[in-house]
Design an enzyme around this catalytic site. Structure first.
Site, mmCIF file in Angstrom:
data_model
loop_
_atom_site.group_PDB
_atom_site.id
_atom_site.type_symbol
_atom_site.label_atom_id
_atom_site.label_comp_id
_atom_site.label_asym_id
_atom_site.label_seq_id
_atom_site.Cartn_x
_atom_site.Cartn_y
_atom_site.Cartn_z
ATOM 1 N N SER A 148 0.836 -1.203 0.000
ATOM 2 C CA SER A 148 0.000 0.000 0.000
ATOM 3 C C SER A 148 0.868 1.250 0.000
ATOM 4 O O SER A 148 2.042 1.205 0.385
ATOM 5 C CB SER A 148 -0.932 -0.012 1.212
ATOM 6 N N GLU B 207 0.895 5.485 0.914
ATOM 7 C CA GLU B 207 0.221 6.546 1.678
ATOM 8 C C GLU B 207 0.468 7.922 1.058
ATOM 9 O O GLU B 207 1.581 8.249 0.672
ATOM 10 C CB GLU B 207 0.755 6.516 3.113
ATOM 11 N N ALA C 261 -5.111 15.747 12.547
ATOM 12 C CA ALA C 261 -5.778 15.565 13.847
ATOM 13 C C ALA C 261 -6.643 16.779 14.152
ATOM 14 O O ALA C 261 -6.282 17.903 13.840
ATOM 15 C CB ALA C 261 -4.740 15.346 14.929
ATOM 16 N N ASP D 25 -2.572 13.289 17.177
ATOM 17 C CA ASP D 25 -1.920 14.136 18.185
ATOM 18 C C ASP D 25 -2.644 15.464 18.212
ATOM 19 O O ASP D 25 -2.940 16.032 17.154
ATOM 20 C CB ASP D 25 -0.449 14.352 17.828
ATOM 21 N N ALA E 23 -6.945 5.279 20.567
ATOM 22 C CA ALA E 23 -7.415 4.674 19.313
ATOM 23 C C ALA E 23 -8.259 3.418 19.545
ATOM 24 O O ALA E 23 -9.145 3.120 18.742
ATOM 25 C CB ALA E 23 -6.220 4.362 18.419
ATOM 26 N N TYR F 190 3.918 0.292 16.880
ATOM 27 C CA TYR F 190 5.191 0.988 17.127
ATOM 28 C C TYR F 190 6.280 0.014 17.574
ATOM 29 O O TYR F 190 6.498 -0.167 18.784
ATOM 30 C CB TYR F 190 4.975 2.083 18.190
ATOM 31 N N GLN G 293 14.836 17.127 7.215
ATOM 32 C CA GLN G 293 13.427 16.915 7.556
ATOM 33 C C GLN G 293 13.225 15.533 8.198
ATOM 34 O O GLN G 293 12.444 15.382 9.130
ATOM 35 C CB GLN G 293 12.603 17.042 6.277
ATOM 36 N N PHE H 5 11.540 14.975 11.810
ATOM 37 C CA PHE H 5 10.318 14.202 11.874
ATOM 38 C C PHE H 5 10.517 12.970 12.768
ATOM 39 O O PHE H 5 9.656 12.628 13.583
ATOM 40 C CB PHE H 5 9.935 13.809 10.443
ATOM 41 N N HIS I 260 4.088 -0.966 3.526
ATOM 42 C CA HIS I 260 3.267 0.240 3.364
ATOM 43 C C HIS I 260 4.239 1.404 3.217
ATOM 44 O O HIS I 260 5.035 1.659 4.119
ATOM 45 C CB HIS I 260 2.385 0.429 4.604
HETATM 46 P P1 FAD Z 1 -2.974 5.041 20.504
HETATM 47 O O1 FAD Z 1 -2.976 3.648 19.972
HETATM 48 O O2 FAD Z 1 -4.190 5.551 21.148
HETATM 49 O O3 FAD Z 1 -1.704 5.240 21.378
HETATM 50 C C1 FAD Z 1 -1.250 6.539 21.776
HETATM 51 C C2 FAD Z 1 -0.471 6.450 23.077
HETATM 52 O O4 FAD Z 1 -1.357 6.186 24.166
HETATM 53 C C3 FAD Z 1 0.561 5.326 23.128
HETATM 54 O O5 FAD Z 1 1.652 5.787 23.898
HETATM 55 C C4 FAD Z 1 -0.149 4.189 23.853
HETATM 56 O O6 FAD Z 1 0.732 3.321 24.529
HETATM 57 C C5 FAD Z 1 -1.039 4.966 24.825
HETATM 58 N N1 FAD Z 1 -2.325 4.300 25.063
HETATM 59 C C6 FAD Z 1 -3.133 3.723 24.119
HETATM 60 N N2 FAD Z 1 -4.261 3.222 24.683
HETATM 61 C C7 FAD Z 1 -4.160 3.482 26.000
HETATM 62 C C8 FAD Z 1 -5.033 3.218 27.091
HETATM 63 N N3 FAD Z 1 -6.213 2.602 26.905
HETATM 64 N N4 FAD Z 1 -4.622 3.634 28.323
HETATM 65 C C9 FAD Z 1 -3.442 4.279 28.493
HETATM 66 N N5 FAD Z 1 -2.580 4.546 27.476
HETATM 67 C C10 FAD Z 1 -2.954 4.169 26.250
HETATM 68 N N6 FAD Z 1 -1.559 11.071 12.789
HETATM 69 C C11 FAD Z 1 -2.467 11.930 12.262
HETATM 70 O O7 FAD Z 1 -2.781 12.941 12.887
HETATM 71 N N7 FAD Z 1 -3.042 11.685 11.040
HETATM 72 C C12 FAD Z 1 -2.759 10.583 10.313
HETATM 73 O O8 FAD Z 1 -3.291 10.410 9.225
HETATM 74 C C13 FAD Z 1 -1.817 9.650 10.853
HETATM 75 N N8 FAD Z 1 -1.513 8.513 10.187
HETATM 76 C C14 FAD Z 1 -0.681 7.587 10.763
HETATM 77 C C15 FAD Z 1 -0.477 6.369 10.120
HETATM 78 C C16 FAD Z 1 0.352 5.402 10.678
HETATM 79 C C17 FAD Z 1 0.531 4.083 9.972
HETATM 80 C C18 FAD Z 1 1.028 5.676 11.912
HETATM 81 C C19 FAD Z 1 1.966 4.660 12.515
HETATM 82 C C20 FAD Z 1 0.813 6.895 12.567
HETATM 83 C C21 FAD Z 1 -0.042 7.850 12.014
HETATM 84 N N9 FAD Z 1 -0.315 9.056 12.643
HETATM 85 C C22 FAD Z 1 -1.229 9.948 12.120
HETATM 86 C C23 FAD Z 1 0.361 9.394 13.910
HETATM 87 C C24 FAD Z 1 -0.465 8.974 15.140
HETATM 88 O O9 FAD Z 1 -1.685 9.661 15.177
HETATM 89 C C25 FAD Z 1 0.377 9.307 16.377
HETATM 90 O O10 FAD Z 1 1.491 8.439 16.442
HETATM 91 C C26 FAD Z 1 -0.371 9.343 17.689
HETATM 92 O O11 FAD Z 1 0.496 9.892 18.675
HETATM 93 C C27 FAD Z 1 -0.808 7.984 18.204
HETATM 94 O O12 FAD Z 1 -1.842 7.467 17.493
HETATM 95 P P2 FAD Z 1 -2.292 5.939 17.746
HETATM 96 O O13 FAD Z 1 -3.477 5.698 16.931
HETATM 97 O O14 FAD Z 1 -1.151 5.040 17.626
HETATM 98 O O15 FAD Z 1 -2.717 6.084 19.307
#
Ligand code: FAD
Length: 286
Positions: A17, A19, A53, A110, A124, A146, A213, A217, A267
């Protein structure tokens, strides 16, 4: 440490895939159409489109996704839940479903600096559960993983448990943050196997075309640039061709090693450019 034994991952069909981020200008839209048509020739499983976000790119992500889907290859919108209400997310899901979209990348996102976090989702896993509750099995849900540990995680074990919560909530597949340490990925998928997590964990690949960059990043998203790589890249200075040649060799060998040891596809974070990704894929024995 048996870091290269990735049996569970070998059970999955390989997925490829690409992105994109939604272009901000008309020129960007036209440019992305060219990039899309170059990459579409490789017949990827899907193209994904990022989402700012807090909903900052909501309309542009939607338009890009619908345009890509209309051209014949599946498009998967990213959807981040931070600072969003359930009503908001429900409306977005319904719009996608009505437009024939059936894949989604579900994220927390974020909170942009200066924005209040008032919203109905914290993590998430809550978004994944909400999508399942609202739309049943309609969406094929991908989540983030991660291998080098999310920068805000209390520790690696908690981060893994939090990853597993997303799988338990109904995720079908994961895409990793990019990394250049293959061992971190092999360790992560071994941990999945030991903990009964049997979804494909597809490595996210960031081609290297410049380094300032990339360093910035990587610092923000917690991707490690090993010292030897950093030193080499810095050593090339303004010699862009040398940076690109080194990047191509390094990322090709990373991809080949991942695939040879059972990674269920790749990906690519294309940054809306076709050439670096095409060059890597051209070098691989698939
Ligand atoms: P989560 O899975 O919610 O995790 C975030 C943090 O919270 C982690 O440290 C985790 O350990 C902790 N955590 C999770 N659940 C719990 C819980 N129940 N209790 C306590 N702690 C918890 N960002 C954007 O804004 N837009 C995008 O389009 C985008 N695309 C991405 C695509 C990919 C493939 C990746 C890997 C990242 C992408 N990101 C994007 C970045 C992502 O939004 C950030 O990394 C963000 O900080 C975490 O998102 P997550 O969905 O992994 O969060």
């Amino acid at each position: 440490m048996q870091t290269q034994k990735t049996h569970t991952q070998k059970n999955h069909t390989q997925m490829f895939s690409f992105e994109f981020y939604p272009p901000k200008t008309e020129e960007g839209v036209v440019g992305l159409q060219t990039v899309h048509s170059q990459l579409a020739k490789l017949k990827p499983d899907f193209f994904s489109v990022t989402f700012g976000a807090g909903g900052s790119t909501r309309d542009k992500t939607f338009d890009t996704v619908v345009d890509i889907q209309s051209k014949g290859i599946a498009a998967a919108p990213h959807l981040s839940c931070v600072a969003s209400t359930k009503a908001n997310i429900r409306a977005i899901l319904n719009d996608y479903r009505d437009n024939g979209i059936s894949k989604i990348v579900a994220l927390r996102g974020d909170i942009p600096s200066g924005m209040m976090s008032a919203g109905e989702f914290r993590y998430a896993n809550e978004l994944v559960a909400f999508i399942r509750q609202e739309t049943g099995g309609h969406f094929d849900i991908h989540v983030a993983a991660y291998p080098e540990v999310h920068p805000q995680a209390a520790n690696a074990n908690d981060d893994f448990k939090n990853f597993k919560r997303k799988v338990d909530a109904g995720a079908n597949a994961a895409i990793t943050q990019y990394f250049y340490n293959a061992e971190a990925y092999f360790y992560f998928v071994d941990k999945c196997e030991k903990n009964g997590v049997d979804i494909p964990v597809v490595p996210g690949i960031m081609p290297i075309t410049q380094y300032a960059q990339l360093f910035r990043f990587s610092e923000m998203c917690g991707a490690d640039i090993p010292r030897w790589m950093r030193k080499r890249l810095e050593g090339y200075g303004d010699d862009r061709e040398a940076v690109q040649a080194f990047g191509l060799e390094l990322v090709t060998s990373l991809c080949q090693r991942l695939l040879d040891h059972g990674a269920p596809g790749l990906h690519f974070y294309t940054m809306n450019q076709a050439t670096p990704t095409l060059a890597i894929l051209d070098n691989l024995t698939l």
